[in-house]
Every structure is written in structure tokens, then in C-alpha cells.
Scaffold this motif. Structure first.
Motif, PDB file in Angstrom:
ATOM      1  N   LYS A 127       0.848  -1.193   0.000  1.00 55.16           N
ATOM      2  CA  LYS A 127       0.000   0.000   0.000  1.00 55.16           C
ATOM      3  C   LYS A 127       0.887   1.248   0.000  1.00 55.16           C
ATOM      4  O   LYS A 127       0.997   1.953   1.005  1.00 55.16           O
ATOM      5  N   PRO A 128       1.510   1.524  -1.125  1.00 49.89           N
ATOM      6  CA  PRO A 128       2.447   2.658  -1.170  1.00 49.89           C
ATOM      7  C   PRO A 128       1.724   3.997  -1.202  1.00 49.89           C
ATOM      8  O   PRO A 128       0.537   4.085  -1.552  1.00 49.89           O
ATOM      9  N   ALA A 129       2.471   5.037  -0.864  1.00 45.74           N
ATOM     10  CA  ALA A 129       1.997   6.401  -1.092  1.00 45.74           C
ATOM     11  C   ALA A 129       2.041   6.667  -2.598  1.00 45.74           C
ATOM     12  O   ALA A 129       2.665   5.926  -3.360  1.00 45.74           O
ATOM     13  N   ASP A 130       1.377   7.728  -3.022  1.00 43.08           N
ATOM     14  CA  ASP A 130       1.414   8.114  -4.433  1.00 43.08           C
ATOM     15  C   ASP A 130       2.774   8.756  -4.704  1.00 43.08           C
ATOM     16  O   ASP A 130       3.071   9.849  -4.220  1.00 43.08           O
ATOM     17  N   TRP A 131       3.607   8.079  -5.485  1.00 41.72           N
ATOM     18  CA  TRP A 131       4.973   8.571  -5.687  1.00 41.72           C
ATOM     19  C   TRP A 131       4.998   9.886  -6.453  1.00 41.72           C
ATOM     20  O   TRP A 131       5.917  10.698  -6.279  1.00 41.72           O
ATOM     21  N   ARG A 132       3.981  10.135  -7.258  1.00 35.03           N
ATOM     22  CA  ARG A 132       3.918  11.416  -7.981  1.00 35.03           C
ATOM     23  C   ARG A 132       3.652  12.567  -7.007  1.00 35.03           C
ATOM     24  O   ARG A 132       4.234  13.653  -7.139  1.00 35.03           O
ATOM     25  N   GLU A 133       2.782  12.315  -6.025  1.00 34.22           N
ATOM     26  CA  GLU A 133       2.523  13.335  -5.014  1.00 34.22           C
ATOM     27  C   GLU A 133       3.769  13.587  -4.175  1.00 34.22           C
ATOM     28  O   GLU A 133       4.042  14.733  -3.779  1.00 34.22           O
ATOM     29  N   LEU A 134       4.520  12.525  -3.895  1.00 33.21           N
ATOM     30  CA  LEU A 134       5.769  12.698  -3.144  1.00 33.21           C
ATOM     31  C   LEU A 134       6.755  13.560  -3.926  1.00 33.21           C
ATOM     32  O   LEU A 134       7.454  14.401  -3.347  1.00 33.21           O
ATOM     33  N   MET A 135       6.839  13.355  -5.225  1.00 33.85           N
ATOM     34  CA  MET A 135       7.726  14.190  -6.045  1.00 33.85           C
ATOM     35  C   MET A 135       7.353  15.657  -5.905  1.00 33.85           C
ATOM     36  O   MET A 135       8.220  16.521  -5.755  1.00 33.85           O
ATOM     37  N   ASP A 136       6.052  15.938  -5.957  1.00 32.90           N
ATOM     38  CA  ASP A 136       5.601  17.325  -5.809  1.00 32.90           C
ATOM     39  C   ASP A 136       5.919  17.855  -4.418  1.00 32.90           C
ATOM     40  O   ASP A 136       6.445  18.969  -4.261  1.00 32.90           O
ATOM     41  N   GLU A 137       5.600  17.052  -3.408  1.00 29.27           N
ATOM     42  CA  GLU A 137       5.758  17.507  -2.022  1.00 29.27           C
ATOM     43  C   GLU A 137       7.208  17.813  -1.679  1.00 29.27           C
ATOM     44  O   GLU A 137       7.489  18.761  -0.928  1.00 29.27           O
ATOM     45  N   TRP A 138       8.114  17.028  -2.224  1.00 30.08           N
ATOM     46  CA  TRP A 138       9.524  17.201  -1.890  1.00 30.08           C
ATOM     47  C   TRP A 138      10.296  17.962  -2.963  1.00 30.08           C
ATOM     48  O   TRP A 138      11.528  17.960  -2.973  1.00 30.08           O
ATOM     49  N   GLY A 139       9.563  18.620  -3.862  1.00 28.55           N
ATOM     50  CA  GLY A 139      10.198  19.508  -4.825  1.00 28.55           C
ATOM     51  C   GLY A 139      11.007  18.816  -5.895  1.00 28.55           C
ATOM     52  O   GLY A 139      11.942  19.406  -6.455  1.00 28.55           O
ATOM     53  N   LEU A 140      10.646  17.558  -6.214  1.00 27.47           N
ATOM     54  CA  LEU A 140      11.435  16.768  -7.147  1.00 27.47           C
ATOM     55  C   LEU A 140      10.839  16.700  -8.545  1.00 27.47           C
ATOM     56  O   LEU A 140      11.444  16.093  -9.444  1.00 27.47           O
ATOM     57  N   THR A 141       9.681  17.302  -8.747  1.00 23.82           N
ATOM     58  CA  THR A 141       9.000  17.161 -10.038  1.00 23.82           C
ATOM     59  C   THR A 141       9.866  17.659 -11.193  1.00 23.82           C
ATOM     60  O   THR A 141       9.945  17.015 -12.252  1.00 23.82           O
ATOM     61  N   ASP A 142      10.533  18.786 -11.006  1.00 23.74           N
ATOM     62  CA  ASP A 142      11.386  19.319 -12.069  1.00 23.74           C
ATOM     63  C   ASP A 142      12.611  18.445 -12.325  1.00 23.74           C
ATOM     64  O   ASP A 142      13.269  18.572 -13.369  1.00 23.74           O
ATOM     65  N   LYS A 143      12.924  17.560 -11.370  1.00 28.30           N
ATOM     66  CA  LYS A 143      14.070  16.660 -11.507  1.00 28.30           C
ATOM     67  C   LYS A 143      13.646  15.255 -11.949  1.00 28.30           C
ATOM     68  O   LYS A 143      14.464  14.334 -11.954  1.00 28.30           O
ATOM     69  N   ARG A 144      12.389  15.107 -12.324  1.00 30.06           N
ATOM     70  CA  ARG A 144      11.835  13.781 -12.600  1.00 30.06           C
ATOM     71  C   ARG A 144      12.675  12.982 -13.589  1.00 30.06           C
ATOM     72  O   ARG A 144      12.885  11.784 -13.428  1.00 30.06           O
ATOM     73  N   ARG A 145      13.167  13.633 -14.619  1.00 32.17           N
ATOM     74  CA  ARG A 145      13.926  12.937 -15.668  1.00 32.17           C
ATOM     75  C   ARG A 145      15.443  13.072 -15.487  1.00 32.17           C
ATOM     76  O   ARG A 145      16.211  12.659 -16.366  1.00 32.17           O
ATOM     77  N   ALA A 146      15.856  13.617 -14.368  1.00 37.18           N
ATOM     78  CA  ALA A 146      17.292  13.760 -14.104  1.00 37.18           C
ATOM     79  C   ALA A 146      17.872  12.438 -13.618  1.00 37.18           C
ATOM     80  O   ALA A 146      17.275  11.747 -12.790  1.00 37.18           O
ATOM     81  N   GLY A 147      19.048  12.088 -14.120  1.00 35.90           N
ATOM     82  CA  GLY A 147      19.732  10.888 -13.652  1.00 35.90           C
ATOM     83  C   GLY A 147      20.320  11.104 -12.269  1.00 35.90           C
ATOM     84  O   GLY A 147      20.696  12.222 -11.894  1.00 35.90           O
TER      85      GLY A 147
END
Length: 238
Positions: free
Chosen positions: A106-126
Motif C-alpha cells: 500500500k504505497p503512497a502516491d509517488w507522484r505526489e511525493l515528487m511534488d511535495e519534496w520539490g522533485l518534479t522538475d528533476k523527474r527525468r534527471a539521472g
């Protein structure tokens, strides 16, 4: 209410005893610090408590579960960020979060976590392209992707510059605001003092002091703690 109860924990390696009779109790919703010099046994305590290493002796309960006999159930309810954590250089931020989410029932929504922790702009970064501060932000998100009740963070800010350290401190406080109990392992006493409700100082595998930061400061000033609280960072007690 205690979510972690450790009684007389012991663990030895070929080089000697790493943990020697450690007893700790962590209450729900607090940030609990485990502090001490490098090699004191802090990481071994966390590895035993999180089910990643088998203890030699003592009893352990995390969320009412034994980390050895109930390991799989426990790993579904906790998050862990270890000091030596690393990811493949080429893996992208979004890929890492999606992969880690697949490990949980039962994971959290990983997309929401990206937003919450400011990672959305880094989504495609290695991973290899990320700075130390961004890597730590990703590791925190990965520790939270299972929607855990307890998170273990081991030497989270080692190697970060002062600005990135303080940003990371803010992220840890945000975790607690989410209702997560945090166990923070550090050898930086200023970090423990800034973040933790209570601190246990471990040296040579034993708990040498425990209390709130203010209590430990008072004891250090009165020499009843033999200045152990400040000796780790060279701070003056006067």
C-alpha cells in the motif's frame, strides 16, 4: 505510546562487540536522535531495529513487531535511509520512486511525493547528475514512498554544505508534521540539538546519556555528563 522498545540489545562482529546492552524507548510522533562518534555502534542499532541485521541478544519491538521474525510485515510499515545508500548512476528520479513504490503493498502516491519534496522538475534527471542536497531529498522521498509510520535516517546530512544541511533539517521537521516517527542517527550534535525531542548518546556500543537536548546541556555544564554531549563537536559548555 512507545513505537520502538529496545532492551539489552547486543551485536558482535569479528572485530569485537559493536553494541553492548543498549536499551531505548521511542515514543510515537517524536524525533529521536541517536548520536555519538563514528564507529560508536549507532548504525548497527538502526540496522537491527529495522530488520536489516540479526541481533545476537536482547529484545526488540518496532510497532509491536519483532524485526527478525516479523521482518516482512515490519518492512511494509517503516522507511529506512542508510548512510551508504546509493542508486545506479543512470536511474532517473521518477524511475526510482516508481520502482520503490512497487515494493510495497500500500504505497503512497509517488507522484505526489515528487511534488511535495520539490522533485518534479528533476523527474527525468539521472541520479549521478544530482547534487548532494538533491540526492538526500530523493532518499527522503524514497524512505516515505511506502507511507511508513516510522522512518530511520542514518547520517542524513553527512557531506552536505551548511545551506543544504539546514534545508534537509526542514524536510525532517516536515516528516514529523506528517505524523511520522523519526529516528535520526547523527554524529553532529548541533543537528541533534536542533531537531530532536530526545537524544541517546552512544559510545563504544553503550548508551552513555539520554534525555532532551536541554537536559543534556545542563548535565554537560554541571560536568555530570563529563562533557560528552559537547565533546563530539568540540563545543564549549561554559
Amino acid at each position: 505510546m512507545a513505537v520502538i522498545e529496545i532492551n539489552d540489545l547486543s551485536k558482535s562482529y569479528r572485530s569485537g562487540k559493536a553494541v553492548d546492552g543498549v536499551s531505548l524507548r521511542v515514543e510515537r510522533g517524536e524525533i529521536f536522535g541517536i548520536a555519538g562518534p563514528n564507529g560508536a555502534g549507532k548504525t548497527t542499532v538502526v540496522e537491527c531495529a529495522s530488520g536489516l541485521r540479526r541481533r545476537d541478544g536482547g529484545t526488540l519491538r518496532v510497532l509491536g513487531l519483532d524485526p527478525q521474525s516479523d521482518r516482512r510485515e515490519l518492512l511494509q510499515r517503516i522507511g529506512v535511509q542508510l548512510q551508504e545508500a546509493a542508486l545506479p548512476d543512470a536511474i532517473k528520479v521518477g524511475e526510482a520512486l516508481r520502482m520503490y513504490a512497487s515494493f510495497y503493498d500500500k504505497p503512497a502516491d509517488w507522484r505526489e511525493l515528487m511534488d511535495e519534496w520539490g522533485l518534479t522538475d528533476k523527474r527525468r534527471a539521472g541520479f549521478a547528475s544530482l547534487s548532494g542536497g538533491w540526492k538526500q531529498r530523493l532518499f527522503i522521498a524514497l524512505a516515505l514512498v511506502g507511507d511508513p509510520e516510522v522512518v530511520f535516517l542514518d547520517e542524513l546530512t553527512t557531506g552536505l554544505d551548511p545551506s543544504a544541511r539546514r534545508t534537509t533539517w526542514g524536510l525532517v521537521r516536515t516528516m514529523r508534521e506528517r505524523g511520522v516517527t523519526v529516528v535520526l542517527v547523527t554524529h553532529f550534535m548541533d543537528e541533534a540539538e536542533a531537531l530532536c525531542d530526545r537524544i541517546a548518546i552512544i559510545d563504544r556500543g553503550r548508551v552513555v546519556a539520554e534525555g532532551s537536548p536541554d537536559e543534556l546541556i545542563r548535565r554537560a555544564k554541571s560536568d555530570s555528563l563529563d562533557n560528552a554531549f559537547f565533546a563530539l563537536t568540540g563545543r564549549e559548555t561554559a
